[in-house]
Motif scaffolding. Structure first.
Motif, PDB file in Angstrom:
ATOM      1  N   ASP A 122     -59.585 -27.516  15.195  1.00  0.00           N
ATOM      2  CA  ASP A 122     -58.298 -26.912  15.557  1.00  0.00           C
ATOM      3  C   ASP A 122     -57.116 -27.640  14.904  1.00  0.00           C
ATOM      4  N   ASN A 124     -54.878 -26.741  12.883  1.00  0.00           N
ATOM      5  CA  ASN A 124     -53.603 -26.018  12.826  1.00  0.00           C
ATOM      6  C   ASN A 124     -52.911 -25.876  14.172  1.00  0.00           C
ATOM      7  N   SER A 125     -53.631 -26.177  15.259  1.00  0.00           N
ATOM      8  CA  SER A 125     -53.038 -25.965  16.581  1.00  0.00           C
ATOM      9  C   SER A 125     -53.131 -27.174  17.519  1.00  0.00           C
ATOM     10  N   ASP A 126     -53.888 -28.197  17.145  1.00  0.00           N
ATOM     11  CA  ASP A 126     -54.093 -29.351  18.021  1.00  0.00           C
ATOM     12  C   ASP A 126     -53.233 -30.516  17.534  1.00  0.00           C
ATOM     13  N   GLU A 127     -52.291 -30.935  18.344  1.00  0.00           N
ATOM     14  CA  GLU A 127     -51.352 -31.986  17.934  1.00  0.00           C
ATOM     15  C   GLU A 127     -52.063 -33.294  17.607  1.00  0.00           C
ATOM     16  N   GLN A 130     -53.777 -33.160  14.277  1.00  0.00           N
ATOM     17  CA  GLN A 130     -52.770 -33.297  13.220  1.00  0.00           C
ATOM     18  C   GLN A 130     -52.365 -34.751  13.042  1.00  0.00           C
ATOM     19  N   SER A 169     -47.684 -33.394   8.727  1.00  0.00           N
ATOM     20  CA  SER A 169     -46.565 -32.920   9.547  1.00  0.00           C
ATOM     21  C   SER A 169     -45.269 -33.540   9.047  1.00  0.00           C
TER      22      SER A 169
END
Length: 196
Positions: A122, A124-127, A130, A169
């Motif tokens: 995940d 693209n969606s899990d901080e 990232q 990011s």
């Protein structure tokens, strides 16, 4: 910090210490490369997210767990071979670290989460995934770019740097711009970012 976290961290570092590849530090001392890599990752995590959870700290420390046991040359030296090698490593490193966490007394939820982070699920969606990606990219830029530049042509380096930048990011970008680089590294980074 919990006792299970400390046990798991100690066990991770004990495994890193078995890496037969030496790394020489600026002061002339040496240590196993994967232990050096793990320490750099932790240092960048502290800069990026000093309040990181224990499971993220474990995943960051173990993302190259026993990596030297599966050398790049064990897969075809092609682009598909590289991707197959990386995919296998992520799954293997996640599985081994999951089991190590359980053996250290971590909960099954913690062990599962550490494994998921190492697999970069995940992204693209899990901080937290990232953050792990940012840290890996920062260590590459800080610690591996010079050697990589010496062994690849300029176009390839610029392309890899563009891909690396695209994975990060805004927080990762800010930390990357703080890295002290030599003239050549700064030049190719500038080319990749369109400022040279």
């Amino acid at each position: 910090m919990s006792t299970s976290f400390e046990k798991a961290l100690t066990a991770i570092d004990a495994a890193h210490a078995l890496d037969p590849t030496p790394h020489t530090l600026p002061d002339g001392t040496t240590l196993p490369y994967e232990l050096h890599y793990a320490q750099k990752c932790t240092a960048y995590l502290e800069k990026h997210t000093p309040t990181a959870s224990e499971h993220l700290r474990l995943a960051i420390r173990a993302q190259h767990f026993r990596r030297w046991e599966v050398p790049r040359a064990s897969y075809p030296l092609t682009r598909p071979g590289y991707h197959a090698w990386r995919t296998f490593l992520k799954k293997r490193q996640a599985s081994l670290t999951h089991d190590l966490c359980l053996a250290s007394g971590c909960t099954s939820e913690t062990a599962e989460r550490v494994g998921a982070l190492i697999r970069k699920e995940d992204l693209n969606s899990d901080e937290e995934t990232q953050i792990l990606e940012d840290v890996a990219c920062l260590v590459f830029l800080d610690d591996q770019l010079d050697a990589f530049d010496r062994s690849h042509d300029e176009d390839k380096i610029v392309g890899i740097l563009r891909k690396t930048w695209g994975k990060m990011s805004s927080r990762g970008h800010a930390l990357a711009l703080e890295i002290s680089m030599g003239d050549r590294a700064r030049e190719v980074v500038g080319m990749a970012l369109g400022s040279a």
